[in-house]
Design a protein around this motif. Structure first.
Motif, PDB file in Angstrom:
ATOM      1  N   VAL A 115       0.840  -1.204   0.000  1.00 13.66           N
ATOM      2  CA  VAL A 115       0.000   0.000   0.000  1.00 13.66           C
ATOM      3  C   VAL A 115       0.875   1.253   0.000  1.00 13.66           C
ATOM      4  O   VAL A 115       0.645   2.192  -0.774  1.00 13.66           O
ATOM      5  N   LEU A 116       1.885   1.271   0.865  1.00 15.91           N
ATOM      6  CA  LEU A 116       2.784   2.432   0.916  1.00 15.91           C
ATOM      7  C   LEU A 116       3.549   2.586  -0.393  1.00 15.91           C
ATOM      8  O   LEU A 116       3.805   3.715  -0.842  1.00 15.91           O
ATOM      9  N   GLY A 117       3.911   1.459  -1.011  1.00 19.91           N
ATOM     10  CA  GLY A 117       4.592   1.511  -2.300  1.00 19.91           C
ATOM     11  C   GLY A 117       3.698   2.092  -3.384  1.00 19.91           C
ATOM     12  O   GLY A 117       4.146   2.911  -4.207  1.00 19.91           O
ATOM     13  N   ASN A 118       2.432   1.699  -3.404  1.00 14.74           N
ATOM     14  CA  ASN A 118       1.492   2.271  -4.374  1.00 14.74           C
ATOM     15  C   ASN A 118       1.285   3.756  -4.131  1.00 14.74           C
ATOM     16  O   ASN A 118       1.194   4.551  -5.075  1.00 14.74           O
ATOM     17  N   LEU A 119       1.197   4.141  -2.867  1.00 19.09           N
ATOM     18  CA  LEU A 119       1.042   5.556  -2.532  1.00 19.09           C
ATOM     19  C   LEU A 119       2.271   6.349  -2.968  1.00 19.09           C
ATOM     20  O   LEU A 119       2.161   7.478  -3.478  1.00 19.09           O
ATOM     21  N   LEU A 152       4.589  10.165  -7.068  1.00 18.56           N
ATOM     22  CA  LEU A 152       5.593  10.542  -8.064  1.00 18.56           C
ATOM     23  C   LEU A 152       5.040  10.564  -9.477  1.00 18.56           C
ATOM     24  O   LEU A 152       5.766  10.902 -10.413  1.00 18.56           O
ATOM     25  N   ALA A 153       3.773  10.189  -9.650  1.00 13.79           N
ATOM     26  CA  ALA A 153       3.188  10.114 -10.989  1.00 13.79           C
ATOM     27  C   ALA A 153       3.246  11.466 -11.682  1.00 13.79           C
ATOM     28  O   ALA A 153       3.151  12.521 -11.054  1.00 13.79           O
ATOM     29  N   ASP A 154       3.400  11.408 -13.005  1.00 16.27           N
ATOM     30  CA  ASP A 154       3.436  12.637 -13.814  1.00 16.27           C
ATOM     31  C   ASP A 154       4.493  13.612 -13.330  1.00 16.27           C
ATOM     32  O   ASP A 154       4.256  14.810 -13.191  1.00 16.27           O
ATOM     33  N   ASN A 155       5.662  13.051 -13.042  1.00 15.61           N
ATOM     34  CA  ASN A 155       6.809  13.866 -12.639  1.00 15.61           C
ATOM     35  C   ASN A 155       6.522  14.679 -11.386  1.00 15.61           C
ATOM     36  O   ASN A 155       6.915  15.839 -11.265  1.00 15.61           O
ATOM     37  N   GLY A 156       5.810  14.038 -10.454  1.00 16.92           N
ATOM     38  CA  GLY A 156       5.552  14.677  -9.179  1.00 16.92           C
ATOM     39  C   GLY A 156       4.260  15.460  -9.122  1.00 16.92           C
ATOM     40  O   GLY A 156       3.934  16.049  -8.092  1.00 16.92           O
ATOM     41  N   ALA A 157       3.490  15.440 -10.220  1.00 16.10           N
ATOM     42  CA  ALA A 157       2.236  16.197 -10.239  1.00 16.10           C
ATOM     43  C   ALA A 157       1.138  15.497  -9.451  1.00 16.10           C
ATOM     44  O   ALA A 157       0.091  16.063  -9.205  1.00 16.10           O
ATOM     45  N   GLY A 158       1.393  14.240  -9.065  1.00 15.53           N
ATOM     46  CA  GLY A 158       0.357  13.497  -8.365  1.00 15.53           C
ATOM     47  C   GLY A 158       0.543  13.481  -6.868  1.00 15.53           C
ATOM     48  O   GLY A 158       0.249  12.471  -6.230  1.00 15.53           O
ATOM     49  N   ASP A 159       1.039  14.577  -6.302  1.00  9.80           N
ATOM     50  CA  ASP A 159       1.351  14.575  -4.873  1.00  9.80           C
ATOM     51  C   ASP A 159       0.181  15.044  -4.007  1.00  9.80           C
ATOM     52  O   ASP A 159       0.366  15.398  -2.847  1.00  9.80           O
ATOM     53  N   GLY A 160      -1.032  15.051  -4.555  1.00  5.35           N
ATOM     54  CA  GLY A 160      -2.203  15.383  -3.752  1.00  5.35           C
ATOM     55  C   GLY A 160      -2.674  14.168  -2.967  1.00  5.35           C
ATOM     56  O   GLY A 160      -2.177  13.056  -3.153  1.00  5.35           O
ATOM     57  N   PRO A 161      -3.641  14.360  -2.063  1.00  5.73           N
ATOM     58  CA  PRO A 161      -4.144  13.230  -1.266  1.00  5.73           C
ATOM     59  C   PRO A 161      -4.862  12.209  -2.134  1.00  5.73           C
ATOM     60  O   PRO A 161      -5.492  12.544  -3.142  1.00  5.73           O
ATOM     61  N   VAL A 162      -4.762  10.952  -1.731  1.00  5.41           N
ATOM     62  CA  VAL A 162      -5.359   9.838  -2.472  1.00  5.41           C
ATOM     63  C   VAL A 162      -6.540   9.297  -1.669  1.00  5.41           C
ATOM     64  O   VAL A 162      -6.422   9.065  -0.465  1.00  5.41           O
ATOM     65  N   PRO A 163      -7.701   9.086  -2.309  1.00  3.48           N
ATOM     66  CA  PRO A 163      -8.837   8.500  -1.591  1.00  3.48           C
ATOM     67  C   PRO A 163      -8.493   7.091  -1.098  1.00  3.48           C
ATOM     68  O   PRO A 163      -7.914   6.296  -1.834  1.00  3.48           O
TER      69      PRO A 163
END
Length: 502
Positions: free
Chosen positions: A186-190, A195-206
């Motif tokens: 789970v932590l690995g997926n998070l 890091l997705a999209d060169n760090g653009a995905g650093d918002g909270p995940v549901p």
């Protein structure tokens, strides 16, 4: 040899000094440090190193917590962390710190021996040590909290706890390795989502999406009821685990709305009764902190996972640099190149440029991409690299990019390239972009632009002595929007393969 594509993109970590400050500010770590400094020669512990019950109210009060059951639980948790991280050293009861017949810490005669504690070596390191020392201690704390988070909730299995406190683990049906592996997954997926999209995905995940990433098979269309039930169970377990992990500083966590967990027949809180059931944030939201990125990566590295970080290659040779950044996102590759060049300073610019150019040579599969990144590095190196660039003007593999660099830097005496070098550079440039999996529109524009610059391009280019000539021409046949040009490219590819005997 072509570089291997990394499983994970490189992470940009905060400096060790910043991360150490974050570690020292983590709420659970703060409480552990306070108790380690509060403990004295009269402080007593049980056989497992836990603070004796009589001391818990005073410990809670020292932490600014109420001297009730909840405050005692927080104090006990912080105490365990102080012991686990070496902020406190425990003396076992067997060592005779409390002689038979002496009074215990509450004034009564103890029937069971108690141990004592002294300040551990790590406590002093928090103020006198380096940021690496602090982070090392914090990582020990993360391991301890991770172990707590994957432990069974014994309140749910009270019937398996004996009168002496022993636990029937066989009947518990608990697999510690599987539990730890699931949480690490789970932590690995998070980590990957961050890091997705060169760090653009650093918002909270549901939380539901995170749980589903571990449960729902990739090739499954509509999840079955059984799968949905497993996702729901995983969410509830993760809700408990993230509540435990947040105080050590690795995540920011918005817990699951307790109104959603009201058992059938019970009445929900009036304020939650009108809440939007479609609001995904009510089901929990989690985000890795900068310290969390560091901590999760450290656990990955310890487990043997290739988890690169920007700066890893700063002290490596140019060959390792160009191979290492082969499949980095553009921003991360640029940052790595800047760090590498900065480490050599202005005085070493010529030597650095020469080293990069030497590492860019080759006819292997990964060579075109190395030359592309070499060109990007030379653009960052500045005018100081000119002597090294001029030295390769006559080189078949590097002469083309050398001329491009000199022209971009305003040199007026750039010798015109031979026609064979022009075609070779065109093939090499497209081969690099194909290997880099560039954007389709950009790649198509490159293909059409290069072929349009030279009349009779496809009549001549198939003769280019480059290992990727046939593959590049086949790709140009697929990508070119002009039907006649695409057909000419496919014909040229056939000629190139026939010429090479393949």
């Amino acid at each position: 040899m072509s570089a291997e594509r990394p499983i994970l993109p490189p992470v940009r970590l905060h400096s060790e000094a910043e991360l150490a400050r974050d570690a020292l500010a983590a709420p659970l770590f703060v409480r552990a440090v306070k108790l380690a400094r509060w403990a004295g020669p009269d402080t007593r512990v049980g056989a497992g190193g836990e603070l004796v019950e009589a001391h818990l109210p005073a410990a809670a009060e020292h932490l600014g917590l109420p001297a009730d059951e909840e405050g005692a639980a927080y104090a006990s948790e912080a105490w365990r962390l102080a012991v686990d991280t070496g902020l406190l050293d425990v003396t076992d009861p067997e060592e005779g710190e409390l002689p038979d017949g002496s009074e215990g810490s509450d004034g009564s005669e103890e029937s069971e021996a108690e141990g004592t504690v002294t300040a551990g070596e790590n406590l002093a390191l928090l103020t006198s040590g380096s940021p690496q020392d602090v982070l090392g201690i914090w990582l020990d704390g993360l391991d301890a909290v991770h172990a707590d988070a994957t432990a069974p909730v014994l309140d749910d299995f009270a019937d398996l706890v004996g009168e002496d406190g022993s636990i029937d683990f066989d009947a518990l049906d608990w697999d510690p390795e599987a539990e730890a592996e699931f949480l690490d997954g789970v932590l690995g997926n998070l980590y990957l989502l961050t890091l997705a999209d060169n760090g653009a995905g650093d918002g909270p995940v549901p939380l539901p999406a995170l749980a589903a990433s571990m449960i729902v098979p990739d090739d499954m269309g509509e999840p079955t009821d059984d799968i949905l039930e497993q996702v729901s169970e995983a969410m509830m377990r993760l809700d408990d685990q993230f509540r435990l992990l947040e105080p050590i500083g690795i995540v920011e966590y918005q817990p699951v709305d307790e109104a959603l967990m009201v058992e059938e027949g019970e009445t929900a809180d009036a304020s939650a009764a009108g809440a939007d059931e479609e609001d995904v944030t009510r089901y929990g939201m989690v985000k890795l902190t900068p310290l969390g990125l560091y901590g999760v990566r450290a656990r990955m590295l310890e487990a043997g996972v290739d988890a690169p970080a920007v700066g890893d290659l700063a002290d490596k040779g140019a060959d390792a640099l160009l191979d290492g950044i082969a499949y980095y996102p553009e921003g991360a590759a640029r940052a790595e190149l800047q760090l590498w060049l900065a480490g050599r300073g202005p005085q070493g610019a010529v030597a650095a440029a020469a080293e990069l150019l030497a590492a860019a040579r080759g006819t292997d599969e990964g060579a075109p991409l190395r030359r592309l990144h070499c060109q990007q590095a030379l653009a960052l190196a500045g005018q100081e690299a000119e002597p090294a660039v001029r030295a390769v003007l006559g080189d078949q593999e590097l002469g083309g990019l050398a001329r491009v660099w000199l022209a971009e830097h305003g040199a007026s005496d750039v010798p015109p390239p031979p026609e064979a070098m022009i075609f070779w550079l065109a093939i090499d440039t497209i081969a690099a972009q194909l290997d880099a999996d560039g954007e389709l529109d950009e790649l198509q524009g490159l293909v059409e632009g290069l072929s349009a610059q030279h009349s009779g391009f496809f009549d001549e280019v198939w003769r280019v002595d480059h290992p990727a000539t046939a593959d590049v021409l086949e790709a140009m046949g697929r990508l070119h929007s002009d039907k006649k040009a695409a057909k000419d490219a496919r014909k040229a590819a056939f000629k190139a393969r026939s010429r090479a005997g393949g």
